[in-house]
Design a protein around this motif. Structure first.
Motif, PDB file in Angstrom:
ATOM      1  N   LYS A  43      68.258 -52.475 -47.366  1.00 19.83           N
ATOM      2  CA  LYS A  43      67.651 -53.812 -47.431  1.00 19.83           C
ATOM      3  C   LYS A  43      66.139 -53.703 -47.646  1.00 19.83           C
ATOM      4  O   LYS A  43      65.554 -54.451 -48.426  1.00 19.83           O
ATOM      5  CB  LYS A  43      67.949 -54.582 -46.145  1.00 19.83           C
ATOM      6  N   LEU A  44      65.538 -52.766 -46.906  1.00 19.20           N
ATOM      7  CA  LEU A  44      64.083 -52.613 -47.042  1.00 19.20           C
ATOM      8  C   LEU A  44      63.702 -52.142 -48.443  1.00 19.20           C
ATOM      9  O   LEU A  44      62.684 -52.551 -49.009  1.00 19.20           O
ATOM     10  CB  LEU A  44      63.566 -51.622 -45.996  1.00 19.20           C
ATOM     11  N   SER A  60      66.566 -47.513 -37.364  1.00 16.91           N
ATOM     12  CA  SER A  60      67.077 -48.205 -38.536  1.00 16.91           C
ATOM     13  C   SER A  60      68.366 -47.547 -39.003  1.00 16.91           C
ATOM     14  O   SER A  60      68.530 -46.323 -38.909  1.00 16.91           O
ATOM     15  CB  SER A  60      66.067 -48.174 -39.688  1.00 16.91           C
ATOM     16  N   LYS A  94      71.982 -49.200 -43.727  1.00 17.69           N
ATOM     17  CA  LYS A  94      72.019 -50.547 -44.293  1.00 17.69           C
ATOM     18  C   LYS A  94      70.646 -51.201 -44.226  1.00 17.69           C
ATOM     19  O   LYS A  94      70.224 -51.874 -45.173  1.00 17.69           O
ATOM     20  CB  LYS A  94      73.040 -51.389 -43.528  1.00 17.69           C
ATOM     21  N   ASP A  95      69.950 -50.964 -43.113  1.00 15.98           N
ATOM     22  CA  ASP A  95      68.591 -51.523 -42.980  1.00 15.98           C
ATOM     23  C   ASP A  95      67.656 -50.928 -44.026  1.00 15.98           C
ATOM     24  O   ASP A  95      66.810 -51.627 -44.605  1.00 15.98           O
ATOM     25  CB  ASP A  95      68.041 -51.239 -41.578  1.00 15.98           C
ATOM     26  N   ASN A 146      55.838 -54.061 -46.893  1.00 15.54           N
ATOM     27  CA  ASN A 146      57.207 -53.639 -47.167  1.00 15.54           C
ATOM     28  C   ASN A 146      57.297 -52.133 -47.378  1.00 15.54           C
ATOM     29  O   ASN A 146      58.243 -51.478 -46.915  1.00 15.54           O
ATOM     30  CB  ASN A 146      57.740 -54.367 -48.409  1.00 15.54           C
ATOM     31  N   GLY A 202      65.348 -52.775 -51.209  1.00 19.22           N
ATOM     32  CA  GLY A 202      65.458 -53.936 -52.093  1.00 19.22           C
ATOM     33  C   GLY A 202      64.297 -54.894 -51.927  1.00 19.22           C
ATOM     34  O   GLY A 202      63.755 -55.430 -52.900  1.00 19.22           O
ATOM     35  N   LYS A 203      63.914 -55.090 -50.685  1.00 21.11           N
ATOM     36  CA  LYS A 203      62.788 -55.999 -50.418  1.00 21.11           C
ATOM     37  C   LYS A 203      61.482 -55.446 -51.003  1.00 21.11           C
ATOM     38  O   LYS A 203      60.683 -56.186 -51.576  1.00 21.11           O
ATOM     39  CB  LYS A 203      62.646 -56.189 -48.911  1.00 21.11           C
TER      40      LYS A 203
END
Length: 531
Positions: A169-170, A162, A165-166, A148, A172-173
């Motif tokens: 998300k990354l 990317s 938004k991507d 990650n 957060g992941k």
């Protein structure tokens, strides 16, 4: 003085004692049956006494030492007792029943002790499996964290196409993966401690089994001796012609010694010095060649370091209470039984063993932190006893084991513990519990921000605390008693020493200057002079 608990350790020691106990009970059973048959054959004594003597000789291999001499004499003189009357048979029958009851009691006690050990052994094996599983889980989760983090870096640096938004998300992941990594690391730490607790309980069961077995052996030998004495009494009342037989058997019975036979067993079947293997905390973050972000790895290591620091302090505090109880027992022996005093000594040994486990794990974590800043590894008195090796394909993280001989456990555990690694205030959760009032030796400058994203410095562990000339004096005091410095940040004082007072924030410990050294000293050991 030889004893079972000092001669037999681990599973091999348990099996040796178990087989020896089984052999002893077989011998006791044979003795009981022989006396029973002796009574039953009283009416046919003249014709069957020889066969009975031969059967008794077959039991010789079941006994050792002084018992064997007495038993041999007993069986060899059976033929000379051919004219014994019927009352002897009745007396022998009563003695046989008494031995049978004693035999059943010993069988029951032995089974109970063995069941307790087997349960502890299964629990220890189960904990070993859970520890290995926790290691694999941590490896899996932290590898996921690596992936990650790599994906996030590539997205931020536009290595892959990317959107914002991507990237969110990354991020957060990656954050969730980091939190999961910390949870599984905490779980691995708890599993390691649980494994050590299980090992100590398992070792304690072996110790208790050995001690109980020795007590049973002493009871068995004493019962055997008492039975022979009763037998001698029966013969003594039969007829003058049996006096010679009685005298011969009495001489060998008088030489029976439980301790001598126990020492003989220990010398013949005892094991070499026991060296327990303690599985230390050694997680994924201890490894140097990983894909973890240096900042993430550093924070994880610092958290583990703090955790083991606190555990060491708690264990040492608990030991003080047990030591006080031990001293009370020594000063007032009638206050406790020998078994109770023995249990306290065992508790102290277990606490020393646990202390060594915590200190060794602490040392490995600290060494990993030091290596991140290219500093020389710290030295530890436990280092020669630490062995790190891979255990095959199934274990991706190497196993770190501590192997300290039992005779050295207490001496090593009493070695003074200190922390070398320090972080700049505000950058870490690490707190060194051994430094009073934050009186650390200062540095003129700290290392620059490194590629690891963390700044660290190393506090001196020398007793020569540096001179800080800019401290404002709050007056002076005169030492009334001797005090020897116990830590690097303390002053050694003697009656008559004049000390310049710098700080009085702690009512019990003042900070002052003496002979160009600054440190703390007990306030109750001095008298302040007028300003």
């Amino acid at each position: 003085m030889a004893s079972y608990d000092q001669s037999f350790w681990g599973n091999p020691g348990y099996e040796t004692i178990r087989k020896h106990n089984k052999m002893n009970l077989e011998f006791l059973k044979d003795f009981h049956q022989l006396l029973q048959e002796r009574g039953d054959l009283e009416k046919e004594f003249s014709t069957k006494l020889m066969k009975l003597s031969q059967k008794g000789n077959k039991s010789n291999h079941l006994c050792l030492g002084t018992i064997q001499s007495a038993w041999s004499k007993f069986t060899s003189n059976l033929e000379s007792e051919s004219d014994i009357h019927s009352k002897l048979g009745a007396s022998l029958d009563a003695l046989s029943k008494s031995l049978a009851e004693f035999y059943l009691i010993q069988v029951k006690e032995r089974k109970a002790s063995e069941a307790t050990y087997e349960k502890s052994n299964r629990h220890y094996i189960d904990r070993q499996g859970k520890f290995k599983l926790a290691q694999k889980t941590q490896y899996s989760k932290l590898k996921e964290l690596e992936q990650n983090q790599v994906a996030l870096v590539e997205a931020r640096e536009n290595r892959v196409k990317s959107t914002d938004k991507d990237i969110v998300k990354l991020e957060g992941k990656a954050k969730r993966a980091e939190e999961m990594g910390e949870r599984v690391s905490v779980q691995l730490s708890a599993t390691a401690k649980s494994l050590e607790d299980a090992r100590l309980a398992w070792e304690g069961c072996i110790y208790k089994y050995a001690r109980d077995s020795q007590l049973m052996e002493q009871e068995r030998i004493n019962t055997f001796t008492d039975s022979l004495r009763q037998y001698i009494g029966m013969l003594d009342m039969t007829a003058p012609k049996l006096q010679t037989v009685c005298q011969e058997i009495s001489e060998v019975v008088a030489r029976i010694s439980p301790q001598s036979d126990i020492e003989s067993t220990c010398n013949r079947a005892g094991m070499e010095e026991y060296i327990p293997e303690q599985v230390l905390y050694y997680g994924y973050e201890n490894l140097e060649d990983t894909g973890l972000k240096p900042e993430t790895r550093r924070l994880m290591l610092e958290r583990r370091l703090t955790e083991f620091e606190e555990a060491i302090l708690a264990t040492q505090k608990g030991k003080v209470g047990v030591q006080q109880l031990s001293s009370a027992y020594e000063q007032t022996p009638n206050f406790s039984t020998a078994s109770g005093q023995d249990d306290v000594r065992r508790q102290l040994l277990e606490m020393d063993t646990l202390t060594n486990f915590l200190k060794a794990s602490h040392f490995l974590i600290e060494r990993s932190l030091l290596s991140m800043t290219s500093q020389s590894p710290s030295n530890s008195h436990l280092e020669p006893y630490i062995h790190i090796a891979s255990e095959g394909k199934g274990n991706i993280i190497p196993q770190a084991r501590l192997k300290v001989p039992v005779m050295d456990v207490t001496n090593i555990a009493d070695e003074q513990h200190s922390t070398i690694y320090q972080t700049i205030p505000g950058t870490s959760v690490l707190v060194d519990s051994y430094k009073k009032n934050n009186l650390l030796a200062t540095k003129e400058s700290f290392p620059d921000e490194s590629e690891y994203g963390a700044t660290a410095y190393f506090a001196s562990t020398s007793t020569d605390v540096c001179d800080i000339s800019n401290n404002e004096s709050l007056g002076q005091c005169i030492a009334q008693y001797d005090y020897e410095a116990q830590a690097f940040d303390e002053l050694t004082i003697a009656p008559g020493d004049v000390i310049s007072i710098i700080e009085k924030d702690d009512p019990g410990w003042w900070k002052g200057k003496l002979r160009n050294k600054i440190g703390v000293f007990p306030a109750t050991y001095v008298t302040q002079t007028d300003a």
